[in-house]
Design an enzyme around this catalytic site. Structure first.
Site: not given
Ligand code: COA
Ligand code: ZN
Length: 312
Positions: A17-18, A209, A211, A242, A251
C-alpha cells in the site's frame, strides 16, 4: 541499565500500500499479488495489502479489488485496506478486507491536500463508515497522519493529536495509528506521544508508522518500544511515501527493522533471510534502487572470505 526486550514487536508490512502508492511505474496486478503472497509466508501477522481510494488520486493502486480477490490468504494473517471514505469502505468490504484503516491528517492543510476534505468532513465520514460496517466481519483501525509534523504547517500541537485519538476511540475503532507522514518525528517527541496515547488504549491497539525521511526512523522505533509501543508499520526495501506530501520518502525499511530487532534481541517472528531475498527482487520490479540498507550490506553474520595471502 538493563532493558527488557523480551516482548514481541509486531510488524505490519505496508509495502503493497504505502510502498506502491507513490511508484511511478505501474506494477501489474499479478506482481502485486505475487508480492503479497510471498510476504504472507514470511511470518507477518498483518499486511496492508492495498487501498480503496479514488483511482484519480492514486492510480498505482486502482486494482485493489483484483488484488484482494487474487491473493492466497494465509491463516493468521490480517489483510488490511486503507480507506478515505464510505465509498472506499464499501469497496473494501466487497473485496473481503479483514480490517479497514481509516485515515485523516491532524494537519488541516495536509488533509485538504490528501483527502480534499476538512478534518471535520473526514471524521463525519468515519461515523458513517462505523454505522455501515456494524455486524460485518471486519475490524477498524484509524490513523492520524502528520501526527509528528506537517510539511505545510510544521509543528503539530500534541493536544490536537490527542483530540483526534479520542474522537476515534469515541467512534469505537479497535486500533489507532500515529503516522509520521514525512519523517519529522524525533525520539523524545515519540516517547511523549506514545506515553500519552497509552493512557487511552492498550499497547496491542496502538501502531506507530514512521518514515525515514530524515534518517530517524529506527531511532523512533526503539524509543517507542522502550516506552511500551509494540506495533509498527514498515515497508519492504524502505519503499513508500504520500504523493500529496512534498518531500515524502520511504517508510522505515522492514528488513532493516527486523535486523535491528534480531541484533538487540527483540522477537518479531519474521523470517529475515526470506525478506532479504524478496527485497532483492524489488529493483527489477520497480526499475530503481531502494533505500533499504541490510539488503545491500547483508546481515552482520553474512561474512566474507578473508583476502588471500594475509600475513599474521
Ligand atoms: N474509491 C473509488 N472512487 C472514489 C472513491 C473511492 N474511495 N471516493 C470517491 N471516488 C470517486 C467518486 O465516485 C467520483 O467519481 P466520478 O468523478 O467518476 O464521479 C470521484 O472519485 C470524485 O469523488 P469525490 O467524493 O468528489 O472525491 P474527491 O475528488 O473530493 O476526492 C478522495 C476525495 C478522498 C476520494 C480522494 O482525495 C482520495 O482518494 N484521497 C486518497 C489519497 C491517498 O490515498 N493518499 C495516500 C494515503 S494516506
Ligand atoms: Zn506512510
Amino acid at each position: 541499565m538493563i532493558r527488557d526486550y523480551s516482548s514481541t514487536l509486531i510488524v505490519q508490512e505496508v509495502a503493497p500500500r504505502d510502498g506502491l502508492q507513490i511508484e511511478p511505474t505501474w506494477v501489474e496486478t499479478r506482481d502485486k499479488i505475487a508480492l503479497i503472497n510471498q510476504l504472507s509466508l514470511a511470518g507477518f501477522t498483518r499486511i496492508e495489502a492495498g487501498s480503496f481510494v479514488s483511482p484519480k488520486a492514486i492510480p498505482a493502486l486502482r486494482d485493489g479489488e483484483q488484488v484482494f480477490q487474487g491473493i492466497q490468504r494465509q491463516p493468521g494473517v490480517i489483510y488490511v485496506a486503507l480507506i478515505p471514505n464510505l465509498k472506499g469502505a464499501q469497496r473494501a468490504l466487497a473485496a473481503n478486507a479483514d480490517e479497514l484503516n481509516l485515515v485523516m491528517s491532524v494537519s488541516q492543510t495536509h488533509n485538504l491536500a490528501n483527502m480534499r476534505m476538512r478534518r471535520e468532513q473526514s471524521l463525519a465520514g468515519f461515523g458513517e463508515i462505523v454505522a455501515a460496517v456494524q455486524g460485518q466481519p471486519v475490524s477498524l483501525n484509524a490513523s492520524v497522519a502528520t501526527a509528528f509534523g506537517c510539511p505545510f504547517e510544521g509543528r503539530i500541537d500534541e493536544d490536537d493529536v490527542m483530540r483526534i485519538v479520542d474522537a476515534y476511540l469515541a467512534l469505537g475503532v479497535q486500533g489507532v495509528t500515529l503516522a509520521d507522514t514525512t519523517g519529522m518525528a524525533n525520539p523524545r517527541q515519540v516517547e511523549r506521544m506514545v506515553a500519552r496515547v497509552l493512557t487511552r488504549l492498550p499497547a496491542d491497539a496502538l501502531t506507530l508508522h514512521f518514515h525515514n525521511t530524515r534518517g530517524l526512523g529506527l531511532c523512533n522505533v526503539l524509543a517507542a518500544y522502550e516506552v511500551g509501543a509494540r506495533r509498527f508499520d514498515s515497508a519492504l526495501g524502505g519503499l513508500g511515501g504520500c504523493p500529496f506530501a512534498p518531500g515524502a520518502s520511504g517508510n522505515i525499511c522492514t528488513e532493516d527493522l527486523v535486523n535491528l530487532c534480531e541484533e538487540v534481541g527483540i522477537p518479531t517472528g519474521i523470517d529475515l533471510p526470506h525478506l532479504l531475498q524478496l527485497s532483492r527482487t524489488l529493483p527489477a520490479l520497480l526499475g530503481h534502487e531502494l533505500p533499504g540498507q541490510v539488503a545491500k550490506a547483508g546481515r552482520n553474520c553474512d561474512l566474507h572470505a578473508a583476502p588471500v595471502g594475509l600475513i599474521d
